[in-house]
Scaffold this active site. Structure first.
Site, PDB file in Angstrom:
ATOM      1  N   THR A 134      32.218 -42.558  61.894  1.00  0.00           N
ATOM      2  CA  THR A 134      33.072 -42.391  62.973  1.00  0.00           C
ATOM      3  C   THR A 134      32.281 -43.079  64.299  1.00  0.00           C
ATOM      4  O   THR A 134      31.316 -42.992  64.500  1.00  0.00           O
ATOM      5  CB  THR A 134      32.777 -40.772  62.978  1.00  0.00           C
ATOM      6  OG1 THR A 134      33.263 -40.241  61.789  1.00  0.00           O
ATOM      7  CG2 THR A 134      33.472 -40.115  64.174  1.00  0.00           C
TER       8      THR A 134
ATOM      9  N   GLY B 204      25.072 -37.510  62.290  1.00  0.00           N
ATOM     10  CA  GLY B 204      23.832 -36.913  61.916  1.00  0.00           C
ATOM     11  C   GLY B 204      22.651 -37.510  61.790  1.00  0.00           C
ATOM     12  O   GLY B 204      22.531 -38.675  61.181  1.00  0.00           O
TER      13      GLY B 204
ATOM     14  N   GLU C 214      34.036 -34.805  57.104  1.00  0.00           N
ATOM     15  CA  GLU C 214      34.486 -35.365  55.834  1.00  0.00           C
ATOM     16  C   GLU C 214      35.954 -35.628  55.673  1.00  0.00           C
ATOM     17  O   GLU C 214      36.296 -35.336  54.451  1.00  0.00           O
ATOM     18  CB  GLU C 214      33.837 -34.381  54.871  1.00  0.00           C
ATOM     19  CG  GLU C 214      32.519 -34.035  54.978  1.00  0.00           C
ATOM     20  CD  GLU C 214      31.504 -35.179  55.127  1.00  0.00           C
ATOM     21  OE1 GLU C 214      30.873 -35.034  56.057  1.00  0.00           O
ATOM     22  OE2 GLU C 214      31.091 -35.495  54.002  1.00  0.00           O
TER      23      GLU C 214
END
Lengths: 687, 687
Positions: free
Chosen positions: B165, B204, B449
């Site tokens: 992303t 993350g 996701e």
């Protein structure tokens, strides 16, 4: 903004590690798709009697450095709460509230609260607890001797709170455990918290701020329980702010929202209070004997909770305001955010999946504002009547309208704010979007000032009583229910005759459908109750077992009818001033109606219309949402406060979402930074 | 727990200012209403292949002082993240993961993640990002030379992240902006973030932890765009953990949930990487020429995103787990909390308004677990086939099942966790209830996701393709769709013949209704698409304008059919081991089915059944929810982790909600405390 922070921000701007971005044009271009909305006319009609207060308060927020979301976001809970006290003082000093003004205009007190919610519901709730929950209780239940307390409250000499809920009891106020034992020798009372669950809990302003509190307690005279009474009680020393002896005050601890409110608990240990603490308008003790002008305990309790009226009004308004903020953010972001499309990327708002969510949400938001308007208008009319006769029909009707609107608006808000979070994707999860804050604010609305499922029942009970009276040919005053049809055969065979979108988009046609739903649910609820009463031994159990699909839905259907009627009025008024804007608001009404009617589709399919007509409504829904998409941006633009007040990097009016997000992120002290536990990473990676 | 905190707690216990409370018996008494649920058998079947891992991991959480919600609640974000690294190490060291084990059992890696989510989704997501998103990408897209990276990942020598992303692009992966320019001289690539929006965002483990990252970037050879490729790239110095030159890493700042995850951004400035960073299984550069075994760019991209498969699996599981935690809390609280009733107060769970919410939520939760089971089983079967042929039918089918289940389960979770918050009233707003945490965890599942509205379309596209193939008489492998009926006349005239609750409560009858819905929506979607394609110039626009009421619903209806089928299997299996428990789970299935069928009521009323039958289903719904209420407590008891893992004061298994709430509140350092801004109160009150 602190000097350190400001410097950091400037430094970051200069030393940003991000490539320069040209001005984003997405939002600006989207605005050009539609020019028919007259922003001023829309805002004037929309805010109506709050218009002046909104403009006035927005100006304060915009100009005063006291108001700064970015700073609040970075501060500790303690500092945030302190800042709110300063903010309160600032706003309070501008509104010059007094008992006289309140008597002259029952909505006067609500306007700063409305306006403050736009900035921060933690702030407005602090005001509400003091000036409405606390002060209204004294106004409603006190007598001449309490006048001084009222004046002190308006002058902010006292800062009050509202001690109703306990750890063990919320909705069931009749079972509160705090006791007030009458002492015939002194003529006063002794307050006690006999059990842990009797602690007053979640009480706003208790942890730090209040020096006074309303306390709802069980009055005991001569070992006889006389039911719940309200007392106005000092809890902290006026001079030193120390907790008074016999009182325990503490903080309710960590919450998932409303950090700015110092919710606390109260315990009493043989705390002696004077007779005059009893708010004795309805009930008095004379010569050691209890007397009340309202004999029925339950009825009395109902009247005693009258101070929740304006509280619930503020819940309805608060739902609308926070939801509107969410939509302002999500619609602007949806316009500027581009994804997919060939050859050019398209605004995500232009996708059906997106605009059906958000534009419908906007239609509901306008309906919520209509709910506030209805409540405001009714309250102005009812207050003088109910001040004289608290058992009047008008108040009962108003209560039923208010309760159902409180439920429906809070649930709308919860659903829409979640839709907005999802519609903004990952960026909706960022605190800088501010969606989380607004969602947290509406979330509680389902609970406080009366749990929704409980309130819904009060409305339905009222409607069923009116039906019963009608059956018996009794007269009653309930203009909102003048359409009730006692002939179920007629209701059951009602047919709506629209054959096209054009025929459906007609106010009479739509209102008849909303009315039909109320009629239908009224009768089917009665039948369900009759059926249940055969099965269960007592009426209470029968009632409790007739909720789902019946009594709960009835209340909701009534609320939506009320909102629909007002929506039409609003659109008519706007139409008079600006035809083009009026047409857009009318379309929004059709969208709202289509959405709400489809929500009860099986009911309508029983008689009111066919699957062919259902498809017409579905088409109306989809097409109207699409047609209104360009206008939706102008509607939120027209109604929204400034970027400073909104405080959302992705929802700012200039459409520079990405630059602002980067600024916010780079302004954090820990943006480029090594955590103190670096050794743990080496440790885990060596494993 | 820190020593200071522990001391404080003991001191508070001794010096609590609250009256002593006798042990609360509400929960215990409620448990006695039902004894037919065999907890062990239920848990074994429910957790199935995760059963061992769950027991094993729960024991670790229970025994190790490293795991302590109370402490996390009190710590700074920085400390919380550090603690998670320690926790990760602890769990990691117990599971001995390796590539070989993963090859032998495709679910092996998912089991600790499943179990960890019970404790804290921030923790499990940290594991997931590294061992699934990062490692799976290398496994799926790398070649022999990347084997070392895989081994290093399993040995935790590298800690990886997943850079897909960007700030400006999420769902539309094909339009990512990061560039990887091939350098024919060196044979390597230069990574660049040409715009601000090209910053990798929300990644993350980037802010603090990772030393490696997968980077999805646009491959440019000789100024020609070759589409998106995946690279495995070092981002921090292995020894010093310093950010490598040419790379910028930062923290994405404040979020509304998942504080334990160090989401960050990545920028590249002429960052040179070697050729071998390219994960070159599908595409290679030979002699300066780009080659790919998958010619179609879109298809290639789809396959490249294969590492999201297990990620989505974990989203489905995570939705189930967090929702189950919410329900454990709300059902227990609903059993012990008493309000109203005459003469004795009743558990709020016994009210219809309450149990229809929560017991239905529980039925949905079991359906969500069934979704996980289906995915697990299919994945085990599909993986070896798709490893050989990534374009196989089986993988396409699996992808469609997975996508739809991910959407439906995340949306279930969002709705149910909100219901639970409301069902717990004000105490649900307290952080000590832990409902806010769980709700925050499921919330993001709609987004990460793969955005739900986008994923739903992928499933429907698949179903419509299969129908198209069937029309043409083509063969295809899609056992999940073997019921598809190409004859719309037959579908349109389908009638379900049940005439009583008993006849409705029949697996065949229910499955036929679920299948009918898919068939109906498949055909009406085709018709809608045909209609739209006449109106719009291109198929994409036609597709985008056929979503609401059609394509979006189709995907959902398919997911619910899949879940229903598996629900029956689960109940049958339990029934074999314990008849009485099996019957209860079957009832839960009927409740689930009634709820889901009523959700599409107008579709069914078109042909499948009448209003009379509708009423039978409504009665089934209400009665089943009521009948299952006592069992619901045993079901959550059977499935729930310990009180320590659950970490909710109002949801603890001993039912001492009030005492625990008081303990939590009194343990806060700022419970009895004067804020530093006391002068502000005096100031405001003097005004």
């Amino acid at each position: 903004m602190s000097a350190v922070r400001r410097l950091l921000l400037i430094e970051n701007h200069l030393s940003s590690k991000f490539p320069n971005t040209p001005q984003e044009k997405g939002l600006e271009n989207f605005r050009k798709l539609e020019t028919k909305v007259n922003h001023n006319i829309l805002a004037k009609h929309y805010f109506d009697y709050f218009y002046e207060a909104i403009l006035y308060t927005r100006k304060i927020f915009d100009e005063s450095p006291l108001f700064n979301h970015e700073e609040s976001l970075g501060s500790s809970i303690e500092d945030y709460r302190g800042k709110i006290v300063e903010q309160l003082k600032c706003i309070y000093s501008k509104f010059h509230m007094s008992y006289e003004k309140d008597l002259a205009n029952p909505l006067y007190k609500c306007s700063p609260i409305y306006a403050m919610t736009e900035y921060d519901q933690s702030l407005s709730t602090r005001m509400l607890v003091h000036i409405i929950l606390y002060t209204d209780t004294i106004q409603n239940l006190g007598t001449e001797k309490h006048r001084e307390l009222i004046d002190r409250a308006y002058a902010l000499k006292d800062y009050g709170s509202f001690g109703m809920t306990e750890l063990g009891h919320g909705s069931d106020v009749g079972r509160l455990e705090t006791t007030a034992i009458y002492n015939p020798k002194t003529g006063g009372f002794t307050l006690n918290s006999p059990t842990a669950t009797s602690a007053k809990w979640w009480i706003g302003a208790i942890a730090n701020t209040a020096n006074m509190s309303i306390i709802f307690a069980r009055l005991i005279i001569d070992n006889v329980d006389k039911g719940i009474q309200a007392f106005a009680v000092p809890i902290r020393n006026y001079e030193t702010h120390d907790t008074l002896s016999g009182v325990v005050l503490g903080d309710c601890g960590k919450k998932i929202s409303h950090d700015g409110i110092d919710n606390g608990f109260i315990l009493f240990k043989n705390y002696e209070i004077k007779y005059d603490c009893l708010l004795d308008k309805l009930s008095q003790i004379k010569n050691g004997k209890f007397k009340s002008s309202i004999k029925n305990k339950e009825k009395r309790l109902g009247i005693m909770m009258g101070s929740l009226i304006r509280g619930r009004f503020c819940v309805v308004s608060g739902s609308e305001i926070n939801t509107r903020s969410c939509l302002t953010i999500a619609i602007r972001y949806g316009a500027l955010r581009k994804q997919f499309g060939n050859p050019n990327e398209e605004s995500i708002l232009s996708y059906q999946t997106h605009n059906c969510r958000l534009v419908t949400g906007l239609a509901k938001t306008v309906a919520m504002r209509c709910a506030s308007k209805v409540i405001g208008d009714m309250y102005k009319a009812v207050k003088p009547i109910s001040d004289v006769n608290p058992e009047c029909d008008e108040l009962n009707e108003f209560h039923s309208v208010l309760s159902s609107l409180k439920c429906v608006c809070s649930w709308y808000g919860i659903a829409i704010s979640q839709e907005c979070r999802e519609a903004c994707g990952g960026h909706g999860v960022s605190k800088y979007s501010s969606l989380g804050r607004h969602r947290g604010y509406v979330d509680v609305h389902a609970t406080w000032e009366g749990d929704n499922t409980v309130l819904a029942q009060q409305t339905s009970k009222y409607i069923l009583k009116i039906l019963q009276k009608s059956f018996k040919g009794q007269k009653f005053i309930a203009p909102t229910l003048n359409f009730l049809n006692i002939d179920f055969q007629e209701v059951k065979t009602f047919k709506s005759l629209f054959t096209s979108r054009k025929e459906f988009e007609n106010e009479k046609c739509i209102i008849s459908l909303f009315e039909h739903r109320v009629n239908f649910l009224t009768h089917t609820s009665v039948m369900k109750l009759q059926e249940s009463s055969m099965k269960y031994s007592d009426m209470t159990t029968a009632w409790n077992n007739s909720q789902i699909f019946y009594i709960q839905d009835l209340s909701k259907s009534f609320a939506e009818l009320i909102m629909a009627r007002e929506f039409i009025k609003l659109s008519d008024n706007i139409y008079k001033d600006c035809k083009e804007t009026g047409i857009i608001i009318k379309k929004l009404f059709y969208l709202y109606s289509a959405d709400r009617i489809l929500d009860s589709i099986s009911l309508y399919l029983e008689s009111a219309f066919t699957h062919v007509q259902e498809k017409i409504i579905k088409e109306t829904f989809i097409k109207t949402a699409a047609e209104l998409t360009p206008a939706s941006l102008h509607i939120v633009d027209a109604l929204s406060a400034s970027d400073k007040i909104l405080g959302s990097v992705i929802g700012s009016s200039d459409g520079q979402a990405y630059t602002r997000m980067i600024d916010a992120v780079e302004s954090e002290l820990k943006c480029y930074y090594k955590p103190k536990w670096l050794h743990l990473i080496k440790d885990i990676r060596g494993s």
